[in-house]
Design a protein around this motif. Structure first.
Motif: not given
Lengths: 688, 261
Positions: A270-273, A276-277, A281, A393-395
């Motif tokens: 979950v720290e993988d920016e 994420w960008e 995820l 996590l994303m939305h």
């Protein structure tokens, strides 16, 4: 027969077929990687049982007739596969069969094979007629009666029928008109005609049709057979009948083979920016599926077994797994070309919202009944959780009822957000030691209480009963007191991997610092996290469910039971104990020793148990659509006349108790297995 | 629209709050953002999403206040200011308001949003004093907020007998009730972004304040002692025949509780 014509036909058909298969394989290879070749012997065992043994088709009692039908058609295909080699070879070389090992005139194998394929052709024909009758006459609810299914059945009739007629015409040409056509013949075994009863019967029926007709049928059925086979072959990759090609590989590649614990949800970084960008995820678009999840979609035949086993479908929720799969499957077929070329799918189409409804995704209780019955071992639940991860996590699109639950977990390590310092209050007056410093050698086992046992008034009684039983048996145990936190199960099932990992890492640190080795818990959800998911975070413990631990204490004579429970008792299998951790017998053994009458089984029990409705974080969401899952389960218990519904999970306890209250029926009690055992415990007398 | 939100880090009221020798025991306590302050943050974020601008969160307190500020940044605030000075400890509402006024004056702002009171002391004094110090109009106990244009707010505030509808020209100070909105969770997106957002830690001197003006020394209100609340006696459960039970309860209400007297 004409080898040039055959070469052309084969070349054309195989070109199209190869293109068609390569397109789909190529698209799959663009999906996310996943390792699926570990434990090969275990996989082979599952392939033999579920694949070749068709255990999920014939193994289920109320599905036995259609299961048997499929079993025979499946084996018909396996056996007739060899027959096709013989038929196709005949076009290139007269008497091609003689070239095959053990199948020529000199070998008994050839004659036996003739018998087997001939009999199977007749059986397949009967089964296909039965299948047509089911689809057109019986119309079972779980089937979608589309035209393609019927076309496929008629094609199978075509394949088998032309071959039978071809053989029959051949026999008449040889027997009645003296043609010299290659056939098996041996001084001891006789001719192949003696080994093909159904072709011979047909030949006898056609005996008066004349030489010209037989010659025509001989030629026509041969080429007709070839044509039907090639059309059939090319229809497969283009339709849901692709399962004929992919089912066996899919079973071999399954992650959660029968009888083994399911592979845990992959640990997301979950720290993988970057991920994420890029919106990677979880599963947000089709391209985020793994290749195996894509193969699952191609393999789904829409048989609908997942659909009428699903607690959400039975209670009228929008989640009907068959359509869930079907929607994804259609989406995959729309996107396969683009996926193959670019590695991406249509960015404008979100999986949740455009392809799958929001309510559909969140209806799942993660009970895994669907995975238990799927004949081709499709893995539905990890995909649903992956999609929930993207949503949460994303939305940030989780159902809003979960927000307070997440906040509670974050602040106080329990879903209600109650003060963490009250976590051990349930044990007041019970004289249970709290483990605060290593080493944990002085204790045999640590009792993991879980949030329900610690805070929920009804479930506290289960924790207390468990504690008392351990004390009576003289087990040296301790609890972690206020250092214990929610295992994170509900956060993980609702896609909040960040919160799950936060809680899980804290718990692992606590347990590892205290050097805890053995754990007993009365919550199957905690059991699942602790034993199956914490190893991902370097938390490795030997974890027992209290039913397992208590059953062992009874077995060892450390607890003696004297049956006290009156009336009719039935056991409700918690999903996370049964399907997730394969424990069906320990609670039943305890029940049998505590009940005066034999416990009865509900229609849905053991691996096909019907979920109480609380799993998958559903406990913390409102159930706004359809009827209530728990009330349906209670109805099933009433069907068998239960006056005591026993269970072994605090969540099931809550749901079933509520269901009983809602039903308004008096005189029905819901008890945990530990409470039942405690009632039947024979107090050991001091030696005189 | 630039908005300043003062927040307070308070003991989680879900915990058993214990009093030792007239003071609140701090061991084993965990801290959260005071609940009405979360509503204030949420209101500020919604306004920012509508009109643009920046949200600055401010907290006065020891090291742990930084955690609350980080949370607020994760919720979506843009900047944080932490006044961390031992001399500011034990300030009264007036002292806190003085410090907050200095922080607010460091930059241009259009609006200050506070919670209607702090969850630990329930005083509700800091906000009004802050508005007075800055010469701002203030609207308290806001339960509804609309803003079609950045210069004006349309507010509903809850009074004892009903609601008051107010139009407010900015700059101003408003105080949030918890029914104003549903505060968002710190999302993964927010937590990632928060790592890169500025959090300034200041001393009183940085604000041009002397230690005598605030803290225990400058306080006009002094807390003498804390006392634990009285425990409520356990309830009684009556079972049996309805008529008999009713008679018993009526009897107890009349003669023991004397509610009819």
């Amino acid at each position: 027969m004409n080898p040039i014509l055959m070469t052309l036909a084969l070349a054309a058909a195989l070109t199209v077929f190869t293109y068609s298969v390569a397109l789909r394989l190529g698209a799959l290879m663009r999906l996310r990687p996943e390792h699926r070749l570990d434990r090969p012997w275990q996989r082979l065992g599952v392939l033999l049982k579920v694949g070749f043994g068709q255990s999920r088709l014939i193994g289920r009692e109320h599905e036995r007739s259609s299961g048997a039908m499929h079993f025979f058609i499946f084996w018909g295909f396996v056996i007739l596969g060899l027959r096709e080699i013989i038929v196709f070879g005949e076009a290139f070389s007269k008497g091609f069969q003689e070239l095959l090992p053990l199948l020529g005139s000199d070998s008994v194998g050839g004659y036996l094979y003739t018998l087997v394929y001939n009999v199977f052709e007749a059986i397949v024909l009967c089964m296909v007629v039965f299948a047509l009758y089911r689809r057109i006459g019986l119309r079972p609810q779980r089937l979608d009666l589309n035209i393609v299914g019927n076309v496929i059945l008629f094609l199978i009739i075509g394949v088998v029928g032309t071959d039978l007629l071809y053989d029959a015409a051949k026999f008449n040409l040889i027997g009645l008109y003296g043609y010299s056509i290659h056939h098996l013949s041996h001084p001891v075994f006789g001719t192949e005609m003696a080994w093909a009863p159904f072709a011979r019967l047909l030949a006898w029926l056609m005996a008066g049709w004349g030489e010209g007709m037989m010659l025509f049928l001989y030629q026509f059925c041969f080429w007709g057979h070839i044509l039907v086979i090639l059309v059939f072959l090319n229809l497969l990759p283009a339709t849901k009948h692709m399962h004929i090609l992919t089912a066996l590989p899919n079973v071999f590649l399954a992650t959660s083979p029968e009888g083994y614990p399911h592979t845990p949800i992959p640990l997301l970084n979950v720290e993988d920016e970057k991920a994420w960008e890029e919106g990677k995820l979880g599963i947000d678009r089709l391209e985020h599926l793994t290749w195996k999840q894509g193969l699952d979609l191609y393999t789904c035949t829409e048989c609908g077994r997942c659909y009428d086993i699903c607690p959400t479908y039975v209670t009228g929720k929008p989640l009907t797994l068959k359509w869930f799969n079907d929607s994804l499957h259609d989406h995959l077929r729309e996107e396969e070309g683009r996926l193959l070329r670019t590695g991406h799918t249509d960015e404008s189409r979100q999986l949740v919202g455009d392809v799958i409804g929001h309510d559909t995704l969140w209806a799942c209780t993660t009970c895994r009944a669907c995975e238990e019955v799927c004949p081709v071992t499709i893995e539905h639940v990890p995909r649903i959780i992956g999609m929930r991860q993207a949503q949460t996590l994303m939305h940030e699109a989780q159902p809003e009822e979960l927000n307070n639950t997440f906040r509670g977990l974050e602040r106080n390590g329990n879903p209600w957000g109650l003060g963490y310092d009250k976590r051990a209050d349930w044990a007041k007056g019970l004289d249970i030691p709290i483990l605060t410093e290593p080493p944990a050698e002085d204790v045999d086992v640590v009792m993991w209480v879980g949030c329900m046992g610690a805070f929920d008034a009804r479930s506290q009684k289960i924790a207390q009963a468990t504690g008392k039983l351990l004390q009576k048996a003289g087990v040296k145990f301790a609890i972690l007191g206020t250092a214990e936190k929610c295992t994170g199960d509900l956060a993980r099932r609702s896609g909040n991997e960040m919160l799950y990992q936060m809680l899980a890492r804290e718990n692992v640190e606590t347990l590892n610092t205290l050097k805890v080795r053995k754990i007993v818990t009365q919550c199957p959800h905690c059991l699942n996290s602790l034993s199956n998911e914490y190893p991902q975070l370097e938390g490795r413990y030997e974890v027992f469910h209290h039913s397992q631990y208590l059953a062992r204490l009874v077995e060892e004579g450390r607890l003696t039971l004297d049956p006290q429970l009156e009336g009719t008792v039935t056991f409700h299998d918690p999903c996370y104990l049964g399907r997730y951790n394969r424990e069906y017998d320990a609670p039943r053994a305890l029940l049998a020793r505590s009940s005066r009458s034999m416990p009865v089984e509900m229609r849905r029990s053991r691996n096909e148990s019907f979920c109480c409705g609380a799993g998958g974080a559903r406990m913390w969401m409102e159930e706004k659509i359809g009827t209530r899952v728990n009330e349906e389960r209670v109805r099933q218990a009433y069907e068998v006349g239960a006056t005591t519904i026993a269970t072994a999970c605090p969540f099931c306890m809550t749901m079933i108790s509520d269901g009983v209250t809602q039903s308004g029926r008096e005189g029905v009690q819901v008890l945990d297995i530990a409470e039942i055992v405690l009632q039947s415990l024979r107090e050991t007398r001091e030696p005189a | 629209m630039n908005i300043v939100v003062p927040i307070k880090s308070v003991i989680d009221v879900e915990l058993n709050i214990r009093v030792q020798e007239g003071k609140i025991a701090k061991d084993g306590m965990s801290y959260i953002i005071s609940k009405w302050d979360e509503n204030a943050i949420e209101a500020a974020l919604q306004l920012k999403e509508k009109h643009g601008g920046e949200v600055t969160v401010v907290s006065v307190g020891p090291d742990r206040a930084s955690e609350s500020l980080r949370k607020a940044l994760a919720m979506g605030a843009d900047k944080a200011v932490h006044v961390n000075d031992p001399a500011a400890e034990d300030s009264d509402s007036f002292g806190f308001a003085k410090i907050l006024a200095k922080v607010a004056q460091r930059g241009p702002f259009d609006l200050i949003i506070t919670g209607k009171q702090a969850q630990d002391t329930d005083m509700g004094g800091t906000g009004p004093i802050l508005a007075e110090l800055l010469g701002l109009p203030q609207v308290y106990n806001v339960i509804k907020l609309e803003s079609d244009e950045p210069s004006t707010l349309k507010l509903n505030r809850l009074g004892h007998q009903g609601q008051e509808m107010v139009e407010l020209k900015l700059p101003a100070l408003i105080a949030a009730n918890d029914s104003l909105n549903e505060p968002r969770l710190a999302s993964l997106r927010g937590i990632m972004a928060a790592k890169k957002k500025p959090l300034d830690v200041l001393k009183l001197a940085d604000l041009g304040l002397s230690p005598d003006e605030v803290g225990a020394k400058g306080a006009r209100v002094r807390t003498l002692e804390f006392q634990p609340p009285k425990r409520r006696a356990a309830g009684k459960k009556f079972e049996g025949d309805a008529e008999e039970v009713t008679r018993k309860v009526m009897d107890l209400l009349a003669n023991e509780a004397k509610i009819f007297a």
